[in-house]
Design a protein around this motif. Structure first.
Motif, PDB file in Angstrom:
ATOM      1  N   UNK A  69       0.849  -1.184   0.000  1.00  0.00           N
ATOM      2  CA  UNK A  69       0.000   0.000   0.000  1.00  0.00           C
ATOM      3  C   UNK A  69       0.889   1.240   0.000  1.00  0.00           C
ATOM      4  N   UNK A  70       0.341   2.296  -0.526  1.00  0.00           N
ATOM      5  CA  UNK A  70       1.096   3.529  -0.735  1.00  0.00           C
ATOM      6  C   UNK A  70       0.174   4.711  -0.511  1.00  0.00           C
ATOM      7  N   UNK A  71       0.666   5.705   0.204  1.00  0.00           N
ATOM      8  CA  UNK A  71      -0.087   6.941   0.388  1.00  0.00           C
ATOM      9  C   UNK A  71       0.511   8.020  -0.491  1.00  0.00           C
ATOM     10  N   UNK A  72      -0.321   8.692  -1.241  1.00  0.00           N
ATOM     11  CA  UNK A  72       0.184   9.747  -2.119  1.00  0.00           C
ATOM     12  C   UNK A  72       0.614  10.961  -1.307  1.00  0.00           C
ATOM     13  N   UNK A  73      -0.045  11.189  -0.167  1.00  0.00           N
ATOM     14  CA  UNK A  73       0.424  12.250   0.733  1.00  0.00           C
ATOM     15  C   UNK A  73       1.698  11.748   1.390  1.00  0.00           C
ATOM     16  N   UNK A  74       2.769  12.391   1.146  1.00  0.00           N
ATOM     17  CA  UNK A  74       4.031  12.017   1.759  1.00  0.00           C
ATOM     18  C   UNK A  74       4.774  10.911   1.039  1.00  0.00           C
ATOM     19  N   UNK A  75       4.123  10.310   0.000  1.00  0.00           N
ATOM     20  CA  UNK A  75       4.780   9.250  -0.779  1.00  0.00           C
ATOM     21  C   UNK A  75       5.332   8.166   0.148  1.00  0.00           C
ATOM     22  N   UNK A  76       4.474   7.649   1.014  1.00  0.00           N
ATOM     23  CA  UNK A  76       4.896   6.628   1.967  1.00  0.00           C
ATOM     24  C   UNK A  76       4.476   5.231   1.513  1.00  0.00           C
ATOM     25  N   UNK A  77       5.329   4.260   1.797  1.00  0.00           N
ATOM     26  CA  UNK A  77       5.087   2.871   1.444  1.00  0.00           C
ATOM     27  C   UNK A  77       5.005   2.019   2.707  1.00  0.00           C
ATOM     28  N   UNK A  78       4.091   1.077   2.696  1.00  0.00           N
ATOM     29  CA  UNK A  78       4.052   0.084   3.754  1.00  0.00           C
ATOM     30  C   UNK A  78       4.914  -1.108   3.376  1.00  0.00           C
ATOM     31  N   UNK A  79       5.222  -1.946   4.355  1.00  0.00           N
ATOM     32  CA  UNK A  79       5.868  -3.214   4.052  1.00  0.00           C
ATOM     33  C   UNK A  79       4.883  -4.078   3.286  1.00  0.00           C
ATOM     34  N   UNK A  80       5.384  -4.855   2.377  1.00  0.00           N
ATOM     35  CA  UNK A  80       4.498  -5.652   1.548  1.00  0.00           C
ATOM     36  C   UNK A  80       3.916  -6.841   2.277  1.00  0.00           C
ATOM     37  N   UNK A  81       2.867  -7.378   1.683  1.00  0.00           N
ATOM     38  CA  UNK A  81       2.273  -8.613   2.169  1.00  0.00           C
ATOM     39  C   UNK A  81       2.184  -9.578   0.990  1.00  0.00           C
ATOM     40  N   UNK A  82       2.624 -10.806   1.231  1.00  0.00           N
ATOM     41  CA  UNK A  82       2.729 -11.784   0.143  1.00  0.00           C
ATOM     42  C   UNK A  82       1.370 -12.422  -0.148  1.00  0.00           C
ATOM     43  N   UNK A  83       1.033 -12.472  -1.425  1.00  0.00           N
ATOM     44  CA  UNK A  83      -0.151 -13.198  -1.891  1.00  0.00           C
ATOM     45  C   UNK A  83       0.329 -14.275  -2.859  1.00  0.00           C
ATOM     46  N   UNK A  84      -0.016 -15.510  -2.564  1.00  0.00           N
ATOM     47  CA  UNK A  84       0.379 -16.634  -3.416  1.00  0.00           C
ATOM     48  C   UNK A  84      -0.875 -17.391  -3.837  1.00  0.00           C
TER      49      UNK A  84
END
Length: 112
Positions: A94-109
């Motif tokens: 997930x990513x927020x356009x305010x501040x250009x912040x990224x969360x750690x990813x979550x794996x989908x298999x």
């Protein structure tokens, strides 16, 4: 805005998962939010986008199967994924356009 994604896992083709991204900070409500994904050996790609007032856009590859939504009272954005395919296998961010912040990813298999 700090972000924490969850909800990934392993599922068979045709199954469903719902990803959540919890945000901290008061700017969440005014920030557009994205879900991206990155499969092994591929570039990160935009999956879906939601504006601060709830307008959405989805990549052609997931239209009709995935739905992005948000709950501003809970500071959370969701990605409901239905009819999953093997090609949906990736790490989702997930990513927020305010501040250009990224969360750690979550794996989908997704297994076929």
């Amino acid at each position: 805005v700090q972000l924490q994604a969850s909800g990934g896992g392993a599922v068979q083709a045709g199954g469903s998962l719902r990803l959540s991204c919890a945000a901290s900070g008061s700017r969440f409500k005014i920030s557009g939010m994205d879900w991206y994904r990155q499969a092994p050996g591929k570039q990160r790609e935009l999956v879906a986008y939601i504006t601060s007032d709830g307008s959405t856009n989805h990549a052609d590859s997931v239209k009709g199967r995935f739905t992005i939504s948000r709950d501003n009272a809970k500071n959370t954005v969701y990605l409901q994924m239905n009819s999953l395919k093997a090609e949906d296998t990736a790490v989702y961010y997930c990513h927020s356009r305010w501040g250009n912040n990224w969360g750690k990813g979550t794996q989908v298999t997704v297994s076929s």
